[in-house]
Design an enzyme around this catalytic site. Structure first.
Site, PDB file in Angstrom:
ATOM      1  N   LYS A  25       0.840  -1.202   0.000  1.00 42.09           N
ATOM      2  CA  LYS A  25       0.000   0.000   0.000  1.00 42.09           C
ATOM      3  C   LYS A  25       0.873   1.249   0.000  1.00 42.09           C
ATOM      4  CE  LYS A  25      -3.946  -1.904   2.584  1.00 42.09           C
ATOM      5  NZ  LYS A  25      -4.970  -1.699   1.558  1.00 42.09           N
ATOM      6  N   ARG A  53     -10.336 -11.619   1.907  1.00 43.95           N
ATOM      7  CA  ARG A  53     -11.152 -12.736   1.408  1.00 43.95           C
ATOM      8  C   ARG A  53     -10.417 -14.065   1.575  1.00 43.95           C
ATOM      9  NH1 ARG A  53     -11.558  -9.726  -4.235  1.00 43.95           N
ATOM     10  NH2 ARG A  53     -11.261  -8.007  -2.775  1.00 43.95           N
TER      11      ARG A  53
HETATM   12  N1  BES Z   1      -8.076  -3.812   4.323  1.00 40.40           N
HETATM   13  C1  BES Z   1      -8.263  -3.448   2.962  1.00 40.40           C
HETATM   14  C2  BES Z   1      -9.591  -2.734   2.698  1.00 40.40           C
HETATM   15  C3  BES Z   1      -9.682  -1.329   3.269  1.00 40.40           C
HETATM   16  C4  BES Z   1      -9.148  -0.268   2.582  1.00 40.40           C
HETATM   17  C5  BES Z   1     -10.353  -1.110   4.443  1.00 40.40           C
HETATM   18  C6  BES Z   1      -9.266   1.006   3.093  1.00 40.40           C
HETATM   19  C7  BES Z   1     -10.468   0.156   4.952  1.00 40.40           C
HETATM   20  C8  BES Z   1      -9.914   1.220   4.286  1.00 40.40           C
HETATM   21  C9  BES Z   1      -8.251  -4.720   2.094  1.00 40.40           C
HETATM   22  O1  BES Z   1      -7.447  -5.743   2.561  1.00 40.40           O
HETATM   23  C10 BES Z   1      -7.678  -4.316   0.767  1.00 40.40           C
HETATM   24  O2  BES Z   1      -6.568  -3.919   0.728  1.00 40.40           O
HETATM   25  N2  BES Z   1      -8.494  -4.426  -0.262  1.00 40.40           N
HETATM   26  C11 BES Z   1      -8.101  -4.044  -1.567  1.00 40.40           C
HETATM   27  C12 BES Z   1      -8.695  -5.016  -2.540  1.00 40.40           C
HETATM   28  C13 BES Z   1      -8.215  -4.823  -3.968  1.00 40.40           C
HETATM   29  C14 BES Z   1      -6.743  -5.149  -4.059  1.00 40.40           C
HETATM   30  C15 BES Z   1      -9.028  -5.726  -4.853  1.00 40.40           C
HETATM   31  C16 BES Z   1      -8.604  -2.630  -1.827  1.00 40.40           C
HETATM   32  O3  BES Z   1      -9.700  -2.303  -1.354  1.00 40.40           O
HETATM   33  O4  BES Z   1      -7.882  -1.873  -2.457  1.00 40.40           O
HETATM   34 MG    MG Z   2      -5.397  -5.676   1.789  1.00 37.39          MG
END
Ligand code: BES
Ligand code: MG
Ligand code: ZN
Length: 297
Positions: free
Chosen positions: A110, A184
């Site tokens: 990230k 997931r």
């Molecule tokens: N934990 C994150 C989702 C999230 C993002 C929660 C911002 C709260 C605030 C999750 O694990 C994630 O990173 N999801 C990705 C999925 C994508 C790679 C398909 C996302 O939301 O970018």
């Molecule tokens: Mg994630």
């Protein structure tokens, strides 16, 4: 006085959830959550807690959960809380919480800004802990199983790579195209594991997708499921509690976004409808019971 006692009971659980969420990620790790659950069981004879460590998770074939944890020095834990307030032969309600104690994204790392907020990626698990705190105090005459599916998502030489293929506990294979779509993965093995309890229903709670924040903001949770009666009961519970959810469609047409040429499915569904395709992914592991999914991102 009765109203005060009930309010105190509910806010006690909410406060536990908030406190666990706010803890720093070097403290609130999978083993810490396991200890907190075990402490809760020590204080309450109606609660039994079982902690599955990595050796047992390997035997169970929980390779999706283990894959998320493999880049971290902190081992994964599946924490099972068993509250028996009803008769032994009554089917339990099951709650499954995402417990990613820090989500760096892994190799699909990230951006640095606000990465600290990803300590909150265990708030699904913290919610289940809060529910059990209130449940034990209310002494409800029902059976409830809680599962906290816990791992830390980190990049390292041992971490999963985009392109890796794993076999989940269900036997279905997954091509990990983005290591940041880890929620997931930790959930799918827990959702397979809970079949053994022959649940009356299963509700999973997870900070699953940033797309949910885009769609609904911070005010409203995303809600999907395979049983409209269960979904409707959550919608009305959310309304009366002042903590609303909004249903998103799980139409079959979205499923093809998860197609992979190399495995039964990919772990991402592309840029469109990210909250729904995450729900589609989970739906492939929840066919055997009434199920609802709350995206609380
Ligand atoms: N934990 C994150 C989702 C999230 C993002 C929660 C911002 C709260 C605030 C999750 O694990 C994630 O990173 N999801 C990705 C999925 C994508 C790679 C398909 C996302 O939301 O970018
Ligand atoms: Mg994630
Ligand atoms: Zn996450």
């Amino acid at each position: 006085r009765q109203a005060c006692t009930q309010a105190e009971t509910l806010t006690s659980g909410m406060n536990l959830t908030r406190t666990l969420g706010n803890l720093p990620p070097n403290v609130c790790q999978p083993s810490y959550l396991a200890e907190q659950a075990q402490k809760m069981a020590q204080d309450n004879s109606q609660l039994v807690v079982e902690v599955l460590a990595e050796e047992q998770l390997k035997e169970l074939g929980a390779n999706a959960l283990l894959a998320v944890a493999q880049g971290s020095d902190q081992p994964a834990r599946m924490i099972v809380l068993n509250y028996q307030g009803g008769n032994a032969d009554e089917q339990p309600y099951v709650l499954v919480g995402k417990g990613v104690t820090f989500d760096s994204g892994g190799i699909s790392i990230k951006p640095g800004a606000s990465m600290d907020e990803m300590k909150y990626d265990m708030c699904g698990a913290a919610t289940v802990m809060g529910v059990f705190d209130s449940l034990l105090k209310l002494k409800l005459p029902i059976n409830v199983i809680g599962v906290l599916t816990c791992a830390e998502n980190m990049p390292s030489g041992g971490a999963t790579r985009p392109g890796d293929i794993i076999t989940t506990m269900s036997g279905q294979t997954v091509e990990i195209l983005n290591t940041d779509a880890e929620g997931r993965l930790v959930l799918c093995d827990a959702l397979t594991y809970v079949k053994r309890f022959e649940p009356k229903s299963v509700i999973n709670i997870a900070t699953l997708t940033g797309a949910c924040l885009v769609a609904l903001g911070s005010q409203t949770s995303g809600l999907m499921g395979n049983n409209q009666e269960l979904v409707d009961s959550l919608l009305s519970a959310g309304q009366s509690a002042g903590d609303a959810a909004w249903q998103l469609p799980l139409f079959d047409d979205y499923q093809e976004q998860l197609d992979s040429p190399f495995a039964d499915m990919a772990n991402i569904g592309g840029p469109k409808a990210g909250t729904i395709t995450a729900g589609c992914f989970l739906s492939r592991f929840t066919k055997d019971y009434p199920w609802a999914h709350l995206d609380i991102a």
